[in-house]
Design an enzyme around this catalytic site. Structure first.
Site, PDB file in Angstrom:
ATOM      1  N   THR A  43       0.794  -1.232   0.000  1.00  0.00           N
ATOM      2  CA  THR A  43       0.000   0.000   0.000  1.00  0.00           C
ATOM      3  C   THR A  43       0.830   1.288   0.000  1.00  0.00           C
ATOM      4  O   THR A  43       0.625   2.160  -0.843  1.00  0.00           O
ATOM      5  CB  THR A  43      -0.920  -0.004   1.238  1.00  0.00           C
ATOM      6  N   HIS A 168      -7.817  -9.929   1.829  1.00  0.00           N
ATOM      7  CA  HIS A 168      -6.932 -10.591   2.799  1.00  0.00           C
ATOM      8  C   HIS A 168      -7.688 -11.649   3.596  1.00  0.00           C
ATOM      9  O   HIS A 168      -7.208 -12.757   3.800  1.00  0.00           O
ATOM     10  CB  HIS A 168      -6.375  -9.570   3.806  1.00  0.00           C
ATOM     11  N   ASP A 211      -3.926   0.465  -5.735  1.00  0.00           N
ATOM     12  CA  ASP A 211      -2.490   0.430  -5.468  1.00  0.00           C
ATOM     13  C   ASP A 211      -1.833  -0.869  -5.914  1.00  0.00           C
ATOM     14  O   ASP A 211      -0.665  -0.898  -6.273  1.00  0.00           O
ATOM     15  CB  ASP A 211      -2.223   0.715  -3.975  1.00  0.00           C
ATOM     16  N   HIS A 212      -2.583  -1.965  -5.889  1.00  0.00           N
ATOM     17  CA  HIS A 212      -2.049  -3.294  -6.210  1.00  0.00           C
ATOM     18  C   HIS A 212      -3.227  -4.237  -6.269  1.00  0.00           C
ATOM     19  O   HIS A 212      -4.353  -3.844  -5.944  1.00  0.00           O
ATOM     20  CB  HIS A 212      -1.053  -3.748  -5.129  1.00  0.00           C
ATOM     21  N   HIS A 316      -0.733  -9.635  -1.024  1.00  0.00           N
ATOM     22  CA  HIS A 316      -0.061  -8.929  -2.122  1.00  0.00           C
ATOM     23  C   HIS A 316       1.284  -8.515  -1.580  1.00  0.00           C
ATOM     24  O   HIS A 316       1.573  -8.725  -0.397  1.00  0.00           O
ATOM     25  CB  HIS A 316      -0.904  -7.723  -2.560  1.00  0.00           C
TER      26      HIS A 316
END
Ligand code: AMP
Ligand code: ZN
Ligand code: ZN
Length: 408
Positions: A43, A168, A211-212, A316
């Site tokens: 992040t 998550h 962000d990802h 991630h």
């Protein structure tokens, strides 16, 4: 300009049929097939790259947690003091570029927005409040937009972590994550409705990024560090899926060799990190970096008194070239072409794009406007909506030459 971040929103989440607002905005604007994150795909490094256009080694936020030897201090995203400490935050975020050129900004909850980077604070910002509901975040942004013209910010940001949290806890393909994706879409819908109600729909450039991405992890894909080396042999800045380790003096070689024995783990000395990670040059990167294979997590047994660490169902942080780590870019507004889909590009190019649309002279950046110019409605015009009289356009720094051929 409103920059919205949907944390952990993987690029293919847009194809799940639960994002009516994002789908509409993409149809009425420009979208990338995906946006490629920086490594580590976490992040803080990625949010700060998006607003600075710099590789993490060049802006200093090389992880969610790291040690800054030149400061003799550690950074952690949950450390309230650290996130406000300007010494950690290098380069120039877009809100500083804007404020320096007389443009008011209001970056709500963007990593870095609580620090006086380069001695400059945004006109409006709030301390990060994880528990503030997304609807209240939207209300805050609209409230700032409702300020009288001399006080009204021209650049704002909005952030939600719902999608990341579900990813998550339940994994990228879980029904709970599908619900969270729909929830994030509703937040954007609430913002879009607020803009429409104010007659601002065609005056505001809305840029939505993540962000990802996220990949599935599982309790049976765990690299137990204690199997390979004694936990007293090293300290860690971060553990999974990228281990950043400081071996005790004299144990550098033995820690390196022991870690090399672990399957599903690629171990580097800092200086030997692949050039494509753009990290080797930073003293804030720990001497030993070990990266888990996709879907594997790294763990140490808890010490007595430490909480055991639960392996979740998604994570991630992995190699930035993995499809599962890819993020999104969707933009709608007067500055963008309508109905355009461009090939994937790297998130280092967002800063020059934002600077162009805000009519600002960009600071030094690793990105280039040319990589994203095709999305602009007026590609060569100096069309910034808040462009001020007499501001000359400076050329952006040349695009990084160390890139592999794709993505741009
Ligand atoms: P990550 O595990 O890398 O995806 O980190 C996600 C977490 O970062 C979120 O759950 C947030 O709690 C945290 N976070 C995001 N933005 C901020 C911020 N501006 N300040 C502090 N923590 C943040
Ligand atoms: Zn994130
Ligand atoms: Zn996360």
């Amino acid at each position: 300009m409103i920059l919205v971040s949907l944390d952990g929103f993987r690029s293919d989440y847009l194809d799940r049929g639960v994002t009516p607002t994002l789908t509409r905005l993409a149809r009425e604007g420009a979208r990338a097939e995906a946006m490629v994150p920086v490594f580590p795909t976490k992040t803080f490094p990625n949010h700060y790259t998006i607003v600075t256009g710099r590789w993490p080694a060049n802006h200093g936020i090389v992880g969610n947690e790291f040690t800054a030897p030149e400061l003799g201090a550690r950074f952690g995203m949950a450390d309230r003091g650290a996130v406000r400490d300007a010494r950690f935050w290098g380069a120039e975020p877009i809100w500083v570029t804007a404020e320096r050129q007389g443009v008011r900004t209001a970056p709500l909850f963007w990593p870095g927005s609580e620090a006086a980077v380069g001695g400059v604070r945004p006109s409006y910002a709030l301390p990060y409040d994880h528990d503030l509901p997304d609807s209240a975040r939207v209300r805050q942004v609209l409230q700032w937009l409702d300020r009288p013209p001399p006080k009204r910010p021209a650049f704002l940001t909005l952030y939600t972590s719902v999608v990341d949290a579900a990813g998550h806890d339940f994994g990228p393909d879980a029904p709970e994550t599908r619900v969270a994706i729909a929830q994030a879409d509703s937040m954007v819908g609430l913002l879009a409705a607020g803009l429409a109600a104010r007659g601002l729909e065609d005056k505001v450039n809305l840029v939505i990024v993540s962000d990802h991405g996220m990949t599935a992890t599982a309790p049976d894909r765990v690299i137990e560090l204690d199997t390979y080396l004694d936990r007293s042999a090293f300290e860690v800045d971060a553990i999974s899926p990228v281990l950043m380790a400081h071996p005790r003096p004299g144990l550098e070689d033995s820690v390196y060799r022991s870690l090399r024995a672990a399957p599903h783990l690629t171990v580097y000395r800092r200086a030997d990190l692949p050039a494509r990670y753009h990290l080797a040059g930073s003293p804030r990167v720990a001497p030993i970096v070990a990266l888990a294979d996709e879907g594997w997590v790294i763990r140490r047994r808890p010490l007595p008194g430490e909480e055991p660490w639960e392996v979740g169902y998604g994570d991630h942080g992995y190699d930035d070239s993995l499809a599962s780590m890819r993020a999104i870019f969707v933009a709608r507004g007067p500055g963008f072409r309508r109905g355009l889909v461009v090939p994937r590009f790297r998130n280092i190019h967002v800063y020059p794009l934002l600077a162009e649309l805000l009519g600002l002279r960009p600071a030094e950046t690793d990105g280039s406007l040319d990589s994203v110019r095709a999305m602009l409605a007026h590609p060569s015009a100096t069309s910034g909506s808040v462009r001020r009289r007499g501001s000359a356009r400076a050329a952006t720094a040349p695009a990084s030459s160390s890139e592999a051929p794709a993505p741009r």
